[in-house]
Design a protein around this motif. Structure first.
Motif, PDB file in Angstrom:
ATOM      1  N   ASN A 189       0.784   2.199   9.410  1.00 13.88           N
ATOM      2  CA  ASN A 189      -0.055   3.459  11.179  1.00 13.88           C
ATOM      3  C   ASN A 189      -0.571   4.552  10.662  1.00 13.88           C
ATOM      4  N   ASP A 190      -0.476   4.610   9.136  1.00 13.27           N
ATOM      5  CA  ASP A 190      -1.352   6.019   8.515  1.00 13.27           C
ATOM      6  C   ASP A 190      -2.869   5.448   8.330  1.00 13.27           C
ATOM      7  N   ILE A 191      -2.759   4.347   7.747  1.00 16.76           N
ATOM      8  CA  ILE A 191      -3.669   3.072   6.871  1.00 16.76           C
ATOM      9  C   ILE A 191      -4.792   2.683   8.484  1.00 16.76           C
ATOM     10  N   LEU A 192      -3.888   2.317   9.523  1.00 21.72           N
ATOM     11  CA  LEU A 192      -5.131   2.248  10.652  1.00 21.72           C
ATOM     12  C   LEU A 192      -5.488   3.209  11.594  1.00 21.72           C
ATOM     13  N   HIS A 207       0.479  -0.491  -0.039  1.00 18.49           N
ATOM     14  CA  HIS A 207       0.102  -0.074   0.106  1.00 18.49           C
ATOM     15  C   HIS A 207       0.831   1.286   0.053  1.00 18.49           C
ATOM     16  N   PRO A 208       0.984   2.263  -0.448  1.00 13.62           N
ATOM     17  CA  PRO A 208       1.311   3.238  -0.500  1.00 13.62           C
ATOM     18  C   PRO A 208       1.392   4.313   0.275  1.00 13.62           C
ATOM     19  N   ASP A 209       0.341   4.175   0.811  1.00 12.55           N
ATOM     20  CA  ASP A 209       0.599   4.026   2.364  1.00 12.55           C
ATOM     21  C   ASP A 209       0.684   4.216   3.445  1.00 12.55           C
ATOM     22  N   ALA A 210       1.644   4.351   4.697  1.00 13.22           N
ATOM     23  CA  ALA A 210       2.048   4.122   5.829  1.00 13.22           C
ATOM     24  C   ALA A 210       1.768   3.400   6.559  1.00 13.22           C
ATOM     25  N   LEU A 237      -8.614   4.341   9.841  1.00 16.39           N
ATOM     26  CA  LEU A 237      -9.852   3.799   9.530  1.00 16.39           C
ATOM     27  C   LEU A 237      -9.856   3.604  10.393  1.00 16.39           C
ATOM     28  N   LYS A 238      -9.694   4.368  11.800  1.00 12.67           N
ATOM     29  CA  LYS A 238     -10.459   4.830  13.357  1.00 12.67           C
ATOM     30  C   LYS A 238     -10.715   6.274  12.696  1.00 12.67           C
ATOM     31  N   LYS A 239     -10.374   6.947  12.138  1.00 14.57           N
ATOM     32  CA  LYS A 239     -11.337   7.851  11.349  1.00 14.57           C
ATOM     33  C   LYS A 239     -12.527   7.870  11.183  1.00 14.57           C
ATOM     34  N   LEU A 289      -1.752  16.003  15.610  1.00 12.00           N
ATOM     35  CA  LEU A 289       0.052  16.087  16.429  1.00 12.00           C
ATOM     36  C   LEU A 289       0.302  14.862  17.671  1.00 12.00           C
ATOM     37  N   THR A 290      -1.207  14.903  18.385  1.00 10.60           N
ATOM     38  CA  THR A 290      -1.175  14.330  18.848  1.00 10.60           C
ATOM     39  C   THR A 290      -1.690  12.883  19.279  1.00 10.60           C
ATOM     40  N   ALA A 291      -1.876  12.281  18.362  1.00 12.06           N
ATOM     41  CA  ALA A 291      -2.172  10.794  18.604  1.00 12.06           C
ATOM     42  C   ALA A 291      -1.096  10.088  17.882  1.00 12.06           C
ATOM     43  N   GLN A 292      -1.676   8.812  18.803  1.00  6.06           N
ATOM     44  CA  GLN A 292      -0.600   8.074  18.627  1.00  6.06           C
ATOM     45  C   GLN A 292      -1.187   6.673  18.548  1.00  6.06           C
ATOM     46  N   ALA A 293      -0.894   5.994  17.256  1.00 12.35           N
ATOM     47  CA  ALA A 293      -1.121   5.146  16.082  1.00 12.35           C
ATOM     48  C   ALA A 293      -1.043   3.602  17.286  1.00 12.35           C
ATOM     49  N   GLY A 294      -1.710   2.747  16.769  1.00 10.53           N
ATOM     50  CA  GLY A 294      -2.538   1.547  17.907  1.00 10.53           C
ATOM     51  C   GLY A 294      -0.128   1.185  17.350  1.00 10.53           C
ATOM     52  N   ASP A 295       0.088  -0.109  18.361  1.00 13.81           N
ATOM     53  CA  ASP A 295       1.450  -0.271  17.843  1.00 13.81           C
ATOM     54  C   ASP A 295       1.774  -1.962  17.278  1.00 13.81           C
TER      55      ASP A 295
END
Lengths: 663, 240
Positions: free
Chosen positions: A169-172, A164-167, A175-177, B20-26
């Motif tokens: 963590n950005d994908i996740l 996927h072209p999106d990173a 999806l949450k947004k 900017l404060t977002a922390q994506a799940g790990d």
């Protein structure tokens, strides 16, 4: 260190036609370097995580019986890990942060050490964060100790993945947004409304829209994420990976689905595919035209191309949003034709677990029968009338009533008298097959019924035509196969035979003894908020699942969602449960189709703590995972594993990691 | 009328800083915090030659069950004055698969005088894909207000989306200083046609219609309240 994957070797292998590294390793020492590089799979440069400088990483060739020592160095600026997918090993060597160890810190080298106790096709990947989606995946091929029962003139690994072209963590985060962020192309529009109204009538179309709208679901929602480019051995369709053959040779293709979120329907137009192993374990050869791969599964396939021409390895994702493509060719530089991608399937109410209506309806003529299931088997018949079908059934004569009666005793909540009555007239029915499937009807396995219909002799052929696919290899069914009424039921592009789980019979069966106990897990989720659960709990809040060493647990997985879930258990086998009582194959991933219930045995023979999870990357990451803890039996006198389990301490861990330098 | 531009800038900064404060799940073992900010409406409206800038946005930060939510909406007149400016700071808690309850505080910064109210609301996706929200506002003046909102997306093509929307406002008490009178106060309808260039950027055109209701209709020195206002609008929907 007698053998290491070097970047040079990898580059050489890549530049050659074919991708499999030569088998040099005779000892068990290997080294892997986790790194990062820029690639341009889709044109634009992308940050990709690599193993020994490449993605997918080099094939790790192990030997059954050896003690593998694999030094893994992490050159990333973040923690990493390597998990050996499908391998049976001590849990401390399984490579899952928080389960096996604390992960590999930046700059650190950790040496995994485990005995290699199996052979076949597996893979390895990061189990940290979403690194696997970022490119950290690679094949494992384990050479058997004894002569390989699978004979071939040459072999190649075919590793499928999704890029996927999106990173990740950005994908996740996206999806949450908005859980529909990547699904806009699947929208049902005014255009599809008009099309459907033209096809099915306005009233039926409006009814359909209302049914789906009431659930706030869309039948076009096959996958959570669109925008993938599908790769074979890291190469996109535009630059197909190629493997050479000489006409008449038998080629063993080791297919691995290393995708993060994508199931593939795989075929090689013009060639029969003889499936000889599933998830690393040899199965009785079964010749098919096409097979479906859940995420994480591996299948070994033999092909014997006889023509002096290139053949296309064609793998379509389930949502048909593109394809992965490779080539078997007698000469380098040649590619076969690319078939068109089939249209996107639509889910049915079966996939929502809501086909009770049709079930009840069917019970009039034949209890428990699902008309839509019958519709599938007969899908080539234009304008088939279901009620007419019911009529044909009734008229069949010569059924063995006593056998029927016997088998039906096991049916839960069935109306026996009605059943007997309707079937009285059936002619030339395949009694044994019938009997088998009837046993299964306790679980209301519609697909089983559907199968059976194909096998019935003496049906009204003028109405029936020929079923397009030949009968399955064995009369038994497997609950993990798609119900015939599912919108996702696989069918071969050429109208031929599609592999089903029911076709997989182990070459050397493990006796399927009676289970010690039963457990049920509900697979759930919240599509709107985008998280996924087991028994309503996300991993972050769920208690561990406790098992006792030596137990055989019959697990029923009830999929309450409209998505597939490729369920994976680390360190221990699933044994597929067959309706006919034959010993099922051993697997490390089994698909649980939407809206269906799947039964499998867990052979809880490995002490320690193991992840049990959906292998869809973003389902696992948002909760569809559990910690399985296998305790020693009470009789052993050993203490139960504490909860939560402490990691192997640093001291202990270091003693295991001999040969590693700790940065 | 106070020029609230500095204050609106602060709101805008809050809205855009949240991600900017977002922390994506790990990967696993993480039930991370996620941030979202969206300007659902940033539109230039024109009615009878009077232009205005209208915005409606939200930002949130939190997990699947609990979130901090910031809502803002308002209208800025051509002269830079704010006809209205409203901010809600809420705590949102999931009560079902599709619905959240929200509670917090609402500040009406414009027009003068400022008003403050406690907010109790429910918001979520109703069957048939209808985004709904119902809010109860208990004001410091002892007044109780209600706002009901609904909209839905109709996909004409996979990128061209028609969004009808409806909003109803009511209040229990006269607020003469703000030209609002007890009972139903306004009904607003909108029809916006957007083109999703990406899932995060969608320009749109549309029309909105507002009718003052009840006592509010036709009372006061209605220089802002026409009985009925129809506006053409051009806007941008953004998600961060």
């Amino acid at each position: 260190m007698r053998f290491s994957f070097s970047g040079t070797a990898a580059v050489l292998a890549l530049s050659c036609v074919g991708w499999a590294l030569p088998t040099i390793a005779s000892a068990g020492q290997y080294s892997i370097v986790i790194g990062e590089t820029e690639t341009s799979v889709t044109g634009a440069p992308q940050k990709t995580m690599t193993l020994n400088g490449q993605s997918p990483g080099p094939t790790l060739r192990l030997k059954e019986g050896e003690m593998a020592e694999i030094a893994v160095t992490n050159t990333l600026k973040e923690d990493s890990s390597i998990h050996w997918h499908g391998l049976i090993l001590p849990y401390q060597q399984d490579g899952v942060p928080g389960f096996s160890f604390q992960g590999i810190k930046p700059g650190e080298t950790v040496t995994y050490r485990f005995p290699v106790v199996q052979s076949g096709t597996y893979w390895y990947h990061s189990h940290s964060g979403l690194q696997e989606q970022a490119g950290m995946l690679a094949p494992i091929v384990i050479e058997p100790k004894d002569p390989d029962p699978i004979k071939a003139d040459r072999e190649a690994v075919v590793m499928l993945s999704d890029f996927h072209p999106d990173a990740p963590n950005d994908i996740l985060a996206n999806l949450k947004k908005d859980s529909g962020y990547y699904n806009t192309a699947a929208r049902r529009t005014a255009g599809t409304l008009i099309d459907d109204a033209g096809k099915n009538g306005l009233a039926a179309t409006v009814q359909d829209r209302l049914e789906w709208g009431a659930m706030r679901m869309a039948p076009s929602d096959i996958s959570d994420i669109s925008g993938y480019t599908f790769l074979i051995n890291g190469q996109p369709p535009g630059q197909p990976w190629r493997s050479l053959f000489k006409p008449g040779e038998t080629v063993r293709l080791r297919f691995i689905n290393g995708a993060a979120m994508t199931y593939f329907d795989v075929r090689i137009p013009g060639l029969k595919l003889t499936v000889v192993a599933a998830d690393g374990n040899p199965v009785k050869p079964v010749a098919v035209d096409e097979f479906r791969m859940a995420v994480g599964e591996t299948y070994d396939v033999l092909v014997t191309p006889t023509e002096d021409q290139p053949y296309t390895i064609f793998a379509e994702p389930l949502d048909r949003s593109g394809y992965a493509r490779g080539t078997l060719t007698p000469r380098d530089g040649e590619d076969g034709p690319v078939p068109p991608v089939r249209p996107r399937p639509l889910l049915t109410m079966t996939d929502m677990g809501m086909d009770h209506g049709s079930m009840d309806h069917g019970s009039g003529e034949m209890p428990g029968m699902d008309h839509s299931a019958m519709g599938h088997d007969m899908k080539d018949m234009a304008g088939m009338d279901h009620s007419a079908m019911g009529h044909d059934m009734k008229d069949m004569a010569g059924m063995d009533h006593s056998a029927m009666g016997h088998d039906m005793k096991g049916m839960a909540g069935m109306d026996h008298s009605a059943m007997g009555h309707d079937m009285k007239g059936m002619a030339g029915m395949d009694h044994s097959a019938m009997g088998h499937d009837m046993k299964d009807m306790a679980g209301m396995d519609h697909s089983a019924m559907g199968h059976d219909m194909k096998d019935m002799a003496g049906m009204d052929h003028s109405a029936m035509q020929q079923p397009s696919s030949p009968p399955p290899a064995a009369p038994g069914t497997v609950s993990a196969d798609f119900k015939a009424s599912s919108g996702l039921v696989p069918s071969a592009a050429n109208g031929g035979r599609m592999l089903q789980y029911a076709d997989l019979l182990p070459l050397t069966p493990r006796p399927q003894t009676a289970p010690d106990r039963a457990m049920t897990f509900r697979l759930g989720g919240n599509m709107e908020r985008y998280f996924w659960t087991i028994d309503g709990e996300k991993f972050s809040t769920a208690a561990p699942i406790r098992m006792t060493q030596g137990e055989r647990i019959r697990v029923t997985l009830v999929n309450e969602t409209m998505m597939n879930h490729p369920i994976h258990l680390h360190g221990m086998w699933f044994q597929v449960v067959r309706s006919d009582g034959q010993d099922g194959p051993l697997k490390h991933v089994l698909n649980v189709p939407p809206g269906q219930s799947v039964t499998l045995d867990i052979l809880a023979d490995a002490l320690g703590q193991w992840p049990f999870h959906c292998h869809f990357m973003y389902h696992m990451a948002t909760g569809m995972m559990r910690r399985v803890i296998v305790d020693p039996p009470a009789s052993s006198g050993q203490p139960a594993t504490p909860d939560p389990v402490a990691f192997p301490g640093d001291h202990n861990s270091h003693s295991q990691h001999s040969g590693g330098s700790h940065g | 009328m106070v020029n609230l531009f500095p204050r609106s800038l602060a709101v805008a900064a809050l809205l855009s800083a949240a991600p900017l404060t977002a922390q994506a799940g790990d990967g696993h073992d993480h039930d991370g915090l996620f941030a979202k900010a969206a300007l659902d409406r940033l539109e230039w409206t024109s009615s009878k030659g009077v232009a205005a800038l209208h915005w409606e946005g939200k930002a949130s930060l939190g997990g699947d069950e609990d979130k901090a939510v910031l809502l803002s909406r308002g209208t800025m007149a051509e002269d830079g004055d704010f006809d209205s400016a409203e901010v809600q700071v809420l705590w949102s808690h999931a009560i079902s698969d599709f619905f959240d309850v929200r509670t917090g505080v609402r500040g009406d910064l414009a027009p003068d005088p400022e008003r403050t109210a406690w907010v109790f609301g429910i918001s979520g996706l109703a069957p048939y894909w209808i985004e709904t929200s119902a809010s109860l506002f208990v004001g410091t003046r002892g007044d109780v207000g209600v706002r009901l909102e609904a909209d839905t997306d109709l996909a004409l093509t996979t990128r061209l989306i028609l969004q009808p929307s409806l909003e109803l406002n009511a209040t229990s008490k006269d607020d003469r200083q703000r030209e609002s009178y007890g009972g139903l106060t306004s009904l607003e309808g909108g029809l916006r046609l957007r083109y999703e260039v990406t899932p995060t950027v969608a320009p749109y055109v549309g029309v909105s219609w507002e009718r003052a209701l009840g006592e509010t209709n036709g009372r006061g020195d209605s220089h802002r309240h026409d009985d009925e206002t129809t506006s053409l609008l051009v806007g941008l929907k953004l998600m961060f």
